[in-house]
Design an enzyme around this catalytic site. Structure first.
Site, PDB file in Angstrom:
ATOM      1  N   GLU A 238      -0.659   5.701  -1.016  1.00 29.89           N
ATOM      2  CA  GLU A 238      -2.063   5.570  -1.394  1.00 29.89           C
ATOM      3  C   GLU A 238      -2.210   5.920  -2.864  1.00 29.89           C
ATOM      4  OE1 GLU A 238      -3.889   8.301   1.334  1.00 29.89           O
ATOM      5  OE2 GLU A 238      -3.695   9.979  -0.057  1.00 29.89           O
ATOM      6  N   HIS A 280      -8.659  11.502   1.302  1.00 23.63           N
ATOM      7  CA  HIS A 280      -7.794  12.640   1.043  1.00 23.63           C
ATOM      8  C   HIS A 280      -8.055  13.251  -0.330  1.00 23.63           C
ATOM      9  CE1 HIS A 280      -4.775  10.654   3.988  1.00 23.63           C
ATOM     10  NE2 HIS A 280      -5.573  11.477   4.624  1.00 23.63           N
ATOM     11  N   LEU A 300       7.444  -0.301  -7.088  1.00 22.36           N
ATOM     12  CA  LEU A 300       8.253  -0.380  -5.876  1.00 22.36           C
ATOM     13  C   LEU A 300       8.911  -1.753  -5.753  1.00 22.36           C
ATOM     14  CD1 LEU A 300       5.845   1.500  -3.431  1.00 22.36           C
ATOM     15  CD2 LEU A 300       8.233   2.143  -3.847  1.00 22.36           C
ATOM     16  N   ALA A 303      11.778  -2.143  -8.101  1.00 17.94           N
ATOM     17  CA  ALA A 303      12.942  -1.346  -7.731  1.00 17.94           C
ATOM     18  C   ALA A 303      13.699  -1.941  -6.548  1.00 17.94           C
ATOM     19  CB  ALA A 303      12.512   0.082  -7.421  1.00 17.94           C
ATOM     20  N   GLY A 304      13.108  -2.940  -5.909  1.00 18.55           N
ATOM     21  CA  GLY A 304      13.803  -3.580  -4.797  1.00 18.55           C
ATOM     22  C   GLY A 304      13.133  -3.432  -3.446  1.00 18.55           C
ATOM     23  N   ALA A 305      12.033  -2.721  -3.376  1.00 20.34           N
ATOM     24  CA  ALA A 305      11.303  -2.625  -2.121  1.00 20.34           C
ATOM     25  C   ALA A 305      10.601  -3.946  -1.821  1.00 20.34           C
ATOM     26  CB  ALA A 305      10.284  -1.493  -2.181  1.00 20.34           C
ATOM     27  N   SER A 310      -0.864  -7.941  -0.119  1.00 18.23           N
ATOM     28  CA  SER A 310      -1.994  -7.119   0.310  1.00 18.23           C
ATOM     29  C   SER A 310      -1.635  -6.453   1.638  1.00 18.23           C
ATOM     30  CB  SER A 310      -3.253  -7.988   0.495  1.00 18.23           C
ATOM     31  OG  SER A 310      -3.089  -8.842   1.617  1.00 18.23           O
TER      32      SER A 310
END
Length: 620
Positions: A238, A280, A300, A303-305, A310
């Site tokens: 988040e 939060h 992310l 980096a390869g994620a 969406s």
């Protein structure tokens, strides 16, 4: 610490993990045990409960179809010592006391994981907890967390919600996905999504929504990387903070090699011109650009994620990744396990109208379920407003009806007259002896009560029975007396050890005068007095005593007030209502004697030997 327990840093939970729950709540306890049953665990996942300052005890809970007892302890140290196999500390303390109890838990050598449910723990305290856990090689989940779950093995408190959700998400058996997020509520949603797009989770953790979490996304992602059962990692981040960048760096340097599917929520924050708080404490816009959801999603992905466009595409990205793992044989197809059915809680099923059972107790005299108790249907506030007395309470609770004022006044008169008859009668004597022995007030009163019977105060019912039977059968008083003599039965209600025709019992005189003034008729009293006239010819002390007078006059009361049928009068006499009047009244005096002896601080009573006839004789 040379004797320190060696923990596996990758595995926080297993099918044998046990927890200690601090400041525990009954519902999370039961939900954990219901999960245990679904997972077919042999032992309960809760090893002990902690109620600060409480004495040792036990809490009874359901474990499947049976019941078990879980020990309750008064301190963290005591619980950890009594349950050395417990590795998880679940802390339900408020934010005001969560720090001290969590620090204490970290000090216990047997505890590996501390879970802090409370939100709002001060930042300085959270930092100290994190530092201590890192120094000791332990893990903190939270603050502001719902906890975590290892499917088919162990769950923390209310994680994953109700049983229906656990079944729908197939959390009763392990899957192949390691999941981590900050949000407990969104975790539940993700468990549902993962159950439909993959074979489900192996483990899921909610690290907590406060600014400083005890553990990070990276901490758990690295654990997942080290666990062979986990084939892919799913991360739901988040906006706010930089937690997600730990995974970015681990992907870049090769510490995480397993597929990572990630999404950082809060991309809509860019639409707001000012800072916005998203639930939060740590989820807010307006910070550095790298804390935005868009920046973190981009990092992310670079980096390869696997990052979808969406959240709407998140499920599809997860499904695609899992399908590829399944196709290349990384994920094995397993037969679907069937969990045992959880027995339905009776209270819940009753509320839903799904069960019925016969009641174990019937009460027709009172009801305490409303805003105030009722006596025979009458609210107590209404009775007080009408200046109702003890006689009215007895008429409602004993006889289930309202009696006329002269009748309730007579009941109160009986209680007053029989309240005490001095310290020498058997009941008072026993009470005094018990009080001087240091016994409590209940024991003292019971000691005196146990002497009430046919020879002391317990002849009211029998006198009513015999007088009623004689009158109903038309027996003349002299015939009644002689028939009782032939049967060898003393006439209940006739005779006194002290009183006589020349020294009548003042209590009997007062009752006769009251009846003559207020009772519509005194048929049974007249018969009892005629019996007395005959018995006085035999002995001067064979007078109508208090028991006999009460018995006869209560028969007259019930018959003359027209509130009772013939059958009801018979039932009251046969059941034994009337001795209750003596018991209730005499209790007042017995309590008085108890308090008198205690107030005077009287010593232990010993009966004088010169008042005992010793006739032991010699041994043959």
């Amino acid at each position: 610490m040379s004797d320190a327990i060696k923990f596996d840093p990758a595995r926080l939970f297993s099918a044998s993990t046990q927890a200690l729950m601090y400041n525990w709540k009954p519902l999370p306890v039961q939900r954990m045990l219901d999960f245990d049953y679904l997972c077919k665990r042999e032992t309960a996942s809760i090893g002990g409960l902690i109620s600060p300052g409480a004495q040792k005890g036990n809490h009874k809970v359901f474990f499947g179809t049976g019941e078990i007892m879980i020990p309750v302890h008064g301190s963290v140290e005591e619980a950890a010592s009594s349950c050395p196999g417990a590795r998880v500390f679940i802390n339900y303390a408020s934010y005001r006391s969560a720090f001290d109890s969590s620090m204490l838990a970290l000090d216990q050598p047997t505890i590996q994981t501390v879970v802090i449910i409370a939100e709002g723990v001060p930042v300085t305290q959270a930092r100290k907890l994190i530092a201590k856990a890192q120094k000791l090689g332990k893990v903190v989940i939270g603050p502001a967390t719902v906890g975590g779950i290892q499917a088919g093995a162990f769950k923390i408190g209310d994680t994953a919600g109700m049983t229906d959700n656990i079944l729908a998400c197939k959390l009763y058996r392990p899957g192949s996905v390691g999941f981590v997020s900050k949000s407990g509520g969104l975790s539940n949603e993700m468990y549902n999504i993962l159950s439909k797009t993959t074979d489900g989770i192996f483990e899921g953790i909610s690290i907590g929504g406060d600014v400083f979490s005890g553990s990070t996304f990276l901490d758990h992602a690295l654990r997942y990387e080290a666990m062979d059962e986990i084939k892919m990692i799913v991360v739901l981040g988040e906006l706010g903070g930089t937690n997600e960048y730990g995974i970015v760096e681990a992907l870049k340097d090769g510490r995480i090699k397993k597929p990572v599917v990630a999404w950082v929520s809060g991309t809509c924050a860019a639409m707001f011109p000012t800072e916005v708080q998203f639930g939060h404490a740590g989820a807010k816009s307006g910070g550095e650009d790298r804390e935005s959801a868009a920046s973190k999603n981009s990092a992310l992905a670079e980096a390869g994620a696997i990052v979808p466009r969406s959240f709407d595409d998140f499920a599809a990205a997860i499904a695609k990744t899992f399908a590829e793992l399944k196709a290349n044989g990384t994920v094995e197809v397993r037969d679907e396990a069937q969990p045992p059915p959880i027995p339905v809680n009776y209270d819940s099923a009753l509320k839903e109208g799904r069960v019925r059972r016969q009641t174990g107790i019937i009460s027709t005299i009172c009801d305490d379920r409303g805003e105030e108790p009722t006596y025979a249907g009458r609210p107590i506030s209404e009775l007080i407003a009408q200046n109702a007395g003890v006689g009215d309470a007895i008429s409602l609770l004993w006889f289930k009806r309202e009696l006329p004022q002269y009748a309730t006044r007579f009941i109160e008169m009986i209680l007053f007259l029989v309240a005490d008859h001095g310290p020498c009668v058997s009941g008072a004597h026993n009470t005094i002896v018990a009080a001087r022995a240091g016994k409590d007030i209940v024991s003292c009163v019971c000691s005196g009560m146990l002497t009430i019977g046919p020879r002391f105060g317990g002849a009211v019912d029998d006198s009513a029975r015999y007088f009623k039977k004689a009158v109903d059968e038309g027996l003349e008083p002299d015939m009644f007396v002689e028939s009782m003599k032939k049967k060898g039965i003393r006439i209940p209600g006739i005779g006194h050890r002290i009183k006589s025709a020349n020294n009548l019992d003042k209590r009997v005189i007062l009752m006769k005068e009251y009846a003559a003034k207020f009772f519509p008729s005194t048929k049974y009293l007249n018969y009892a007095l005629a019996v007395e006239q005959y018995t006085l010819k035999k002995a001067n002390n064979l007078v109508l005593n208090v028991d006999g007078c009460i018995g006869a006059l209560f028969l007259d009361l019930m018959e003359s007030c027209a509130a009772f049928s013939r059958e009801e009068i018979d039932d009251i006499v046969s059941v034994g209502y009337l001795n209750g009047l003596f018991v209730l009244g005499r209790t007042i005096g017995l309590i008085g004697h108890t308090l008198d002896q205690k107030r005077l601080n009287q010593p232990l009573y010993r009966h004088p030997w010169d008042d005992v006839m010793y006739d032991a004789g010699e041994c043959e």
